[in-house]
Design a protein around this motif. Structure first.
Motif, PDB file in Angstrom:
ATOM      1  N   ALA A 196       0.855  -1.177   0.000  1.00  0.00           N
ATOM      2  CA  ALA A 196       0.000   0.000   0.000  1.00  0.00           C
ATOM      3  C   ALA A 196       0.898   1.236   0.000  1.00  0.00           C
ATOM      4  O   ALA A 196       1.979   1.211   0.569  1.00  0.00           O
ATOM      5  CB  ALA A 196      -0.888  -0.010   1.235  1.00  0.00           C
ATOM      6  N   PRO A 197       0.450   2.335  -0.633  1.00  0.00           N
ATOM      7  CA  PRO A 197       1.304   3.516  -0.714  1.00  0.00           C
ATOM      8  C   PRO A 197       1.738   4.037   0.655  1.00  0.00           C
ATOM      9  O   PRO A 197       2.868   4.509   0.810  1.00  0.00           O
ATOM     10  CB  PRO A 197       0.437   4.544  -1.443  1.00  0.00           C
ATOM     11  N   ASN A 198       0.846   3.912   1.658  1.00  0.00           N
ATOM     12  CA  ASN A 198       1.224   4.439   2.977  1.00  0.00           C
ATOM     13  C   ASN A 198       1.615   3.322   3.940  1.00  0.00           C
ATOM     14  O   ASN A 198       1.482   3.450   5.140  1.00  0.00           O
ATOM     15  CB  ASN A 198       0.087   5.271   3.572  1.00  0.00           C
ATOM     16  N   MET A 199       2.111   2.193   3.363  1.00  0.00           N
ATOM     17  CA  MET A 199       2.436   1.045   4.199  1.00  0.00           C
ATOM     18  C   MET A 199       3.478   1.391   5.247  1.00  0.00           C
ATOM     19  O   MET A 199       3.325   1.076   6.426  1.00  0.00           O
ATOM     20  CB  MET A 199       2.918  -0.095   3.303  1.00  0.00           C
TER      21      MET A 199
END
Lengths: 484, 204
Positions: free
Chosen positions: B116-119
């Protein structure tokens, strides 16, 4: 220290845990003589927990580092779970002494299973989800094998344990994939992460598939239903009643929270899975039950079918569908409790019997019981004006509003098939040659109360269906408000 | 870097092989010993990840307690493992089939894996406060505060496991002489002792 530390929404659980441990001490010091007293005390404790629950403010809030969510949906489902637990305790207390398994751990395990279920309902984090699930399952495994000198009961316990462990494994594998993708276990954060995605990656989808497979096992939706008939058949009947009444409510609440909150944006992905589970469960529940001779196995298939109907409401994916599921589950637990009160009554020469043939001619030997069972069977098969009809009506209505015609039609068709075996019981009771009458049951006051309440609920539901319908809709709508 | 990769493949390879040996070894004692080897390698993998506390706990708890307990059970119970294994071969095809499907799925996941992009923000969020402290220290800080609910629930799970084990196995045997402290305390000299004056050569 955590900023949202607040134990108030957890008061019912904390109260139950403390009473459970206190009662265990009483049991250890007094021995198995104290079982009836502890059963009664456990029932009282569950009632007090329900009162505590009612006295809490039901505004949506998330506490304990975001791990525990309490809102109207959670409160309502917990109330259902507590009512189911009290009913199954009331059904068991006499049966325990009759079957010579009156050990004081029985009500205590029920209390701890209850704490697990309430944690599942309030879980807002995969950690609390898993802990609640395991607490509930572990207590239920032990209860399934509670009659430990009976080979069947031991077999039921082992089968349930091994398959339950397997399903937990799948669930954990799914959770690990979701965690690996998003880096969080928190439902709120996960939901925000998923909303921000342009495209759902395959890893997340497969994680969701494994997660749903694990939960489908717990609600015994086909094709994850194989354990149900054997476990229901082998477990002591009072435990079967517990299995049929309560854990499904908790697992459904969990499923609904997962699908309507963090995974709401993946509806296309989970829709197919729920659709498939629903169709399969309805068909298996309707057709496999026809050949059953044993009432406990019949109820197992009936519960599989009923889970199929309830899944339709989730497939609809709307607040209306969710409300219909809540209503359906509420009616389902009341009816099932009544049916098991009848099954637990069936004893000949001091032995429990559960064959359908044993009911033959019940209308002549015990007319009151036969008419009670008649009403419950009509309700189970969904014949108006009994309550079961309204549950199905709400579900199918929600499905039609979303254009799920195939599901609704299939639901009606399988209901007709299922009506065959429910009405067969009525036929056996009213038109077959009377068999020997059942033993006189003394001291089964609590069980009688459960039966009477259940029958009255089923008949009286039509007087004002809107009250409970509104309650269910209101509770379910809490799932769809934006998580704070 | 290369050392780390080498160590990873070494640990992972031995782990897989010993896991295979656990289920295929003829002698159950060998199975347990291979299981211990598997635990040690898993601990090595944890240390490679920088989770030295979890790795050590794995060695202490699983090797030190669980595996030794297994060993005792295997030695004390007289189970004929060759009997248990009879007929197991007929399930091999379906097992291989399911295993193959799972392996295929894993490969698909691995091939198309995306974070996920904000992982990394999500991952770091619980540990922001502990950037400077060591792994074990931050675990201690977080376990009883942020995760106190999960911790207590784990306690309840273990409690139920204990109650369950007692329910399913404990039985009261007849004819067992037990110490009763209350009875012992209640004894008075006059109840059990008789004092007689005995003149010599007369006997009692």
């Amino acid at each position: 220290m955590i900023s949202d530390f607040n134990l108030v929404p957890l008061l019912p659980e904390i109260f139950m845990a403390l009473t459970g441990m206190g009662l265990l001490i009483v049991g250890v010091s007094q021995g198995n003589r104290a079982t009836p007293v502890i059963c009664a005390a456990a029932g009282a404790a569950l009632s007090i927990a329900a009162l505590v629950l009612l006295s809490l403010g039901w505004d949506a809030q998330t506490v304990m580092n975001g791990m525990f969510r309490f809102d109207e949906f959670a409160g309502f489902m917990k109330l259902l779970v507590l009512i189911g637990l009290i009913a199954s305790l009331a059904l068991s207390s006499r049966y325990l002494t009759q079957e010579d398994m009156a050990r004081f751990e029985y009500p205590i395990l029920i209390i701890f299973a209850g704490i697990g279920m309430m944690m599942m309902i309030s879980a807002n984090n995969f950690l609390t989800l898993y802990m609640g699930l395991e607490l509930q399952s572990l207590s239920l495994y032990v209860l399934a094998a509670f009659q430990r000198y009976s080979v069947r009961s031991a077999e039921a316990g082992i089968k349930y344990f091994i398959l339950g462990a397997l399903s937990s494994g799948m669930l954990l594998f799914g959770i690990s994939l979701i965690y690996g993708f998003s880096g969080t276990l928190d439902f709120t954060v996960l939901g925000k992460t998923i909303i921000g995605l342009e495209q759902i990656p395959i890893g997340l989808t497969i994680g969701l598939v494994f997660l749903l497979a694990g939960i489908a096992f717990k609600i015994s939706a086909a094709p994850f239903h194989m354990w149900t008939p054997d476990v229901y058949h082998g477990a002591p009947t009072s435990v079967t009643a517990l299995f049929a009444i309560v854990p499904k409510v908790a697992a459904f609440a969990l499923l609904m929270r997962l699908l309507f909150q963090p995974f709401a944006d993946m509806q296309e992905d989970w829709f197919q899975i729920i659709y498939f589970l629903s169709v399969f469960s309805m068909v298996i529940g309707a057709f496999a039950a026809i050949a059953q001779e044993n009432l406990k196995r019949l109820m197992a298939y009936s519960s599989i079918g009923n889970m199929g109907y309830a899944l339709i409401g989730i497939a609809a994916g709307t607040a209306q569908g969710a409300g219909a599921v809540v209503l359906y589950l509420m009616i389902y637990i009341v009816m099932t409790a009544g049916v098991f009160a009848v099954i637990l009554h069936m004893r000949r020469q001091g032995l429990a019997v559960a064959k359908i043939d044993n009911l033959a001619g019940l209308s002549k030997t015990e007319p009151a019981l036969a008419y009670g069972m008649l009403i419950l069977m009509f309700s189970m098969s969904g014949i108006p004006p009994a309550a079961g009809f309204f549950g199905k009506l709400a579900i199918f209505n929600a499905a039609m509003n979303e254009g799920l015609y195939v599901l609704a039609v299939l639901g009606v068709v399988t209901s007709v098939v299922a009506a065959f075996y429910y009405l067969r019981i009525v036929k056996v009771m009213f038109f077959d040659e009377p068999a020997d009458s059942f033993d006189k049951n003394e001291g089964s006051f609590a069980r009688r109360v459960v039966l009477i309440v259940s029958v009255l609920f089923v008949i009286g539901f039509i007087i004002k269906p809107s009250i409970l319908y509104e309650c269910a809709m209101h509770a379910a709508s809490a799932l769809f408000t934006v998580a704070g | 870097m290369i050392v780390q990769a080498l160590a990873f493949y070494l640990f992972a390879g031995i782990l897989t092989l010993s896991a295979l040996m656990v289920i295929s070894a003829r002698n159950p004692v060998h199975s347990v010993l291979f299981l211990i080897l598997a635990f040690f390698n898993a601990a090595g993998l944890f240390v490679l990840l920088g989770a030295e506390f979890v790795g050590l706990i794995l060695v202490i708890v699983y090797v030190g307690a669980v595996a030794v307990l297994f060993l005792f059970v295997v030695m004390m119970l007289d189970i004929s493992f060759s009997d248990l294994r009879k007929g197991a071969m007929q399930y091999v095809p379906i097992g291989l089939g399911i295993g193959g499907i799972l392996l295929g799925e894993l490969m698909i996941i691995y091939g198309g894996w995306k974070f996920a992009p904000n992982m990394s923000e999500n991952l770091a969020a619980p540990l922001l406060r502990f950037e400077s402290s060591s792994n074990t220290q931050s675990l201690g800080m977080i376990l009883y505060t942020d995760y106190v609910l999960a911790f207590q629930l784990a306690g309840l799970v273990l409690f139920v496991a204990m109650v369950g084990a007692i329910v399913l196995t404990h039985r009261t045997r007849a004819g067992v002489r037990r110490q009763s402290v209350a009875e012992q305390q209640k004894r008075r000299p006059e109840d059990v002792l008789e004092i007689r004056k005995i003149t010599s050569r007369t006997g009692v």
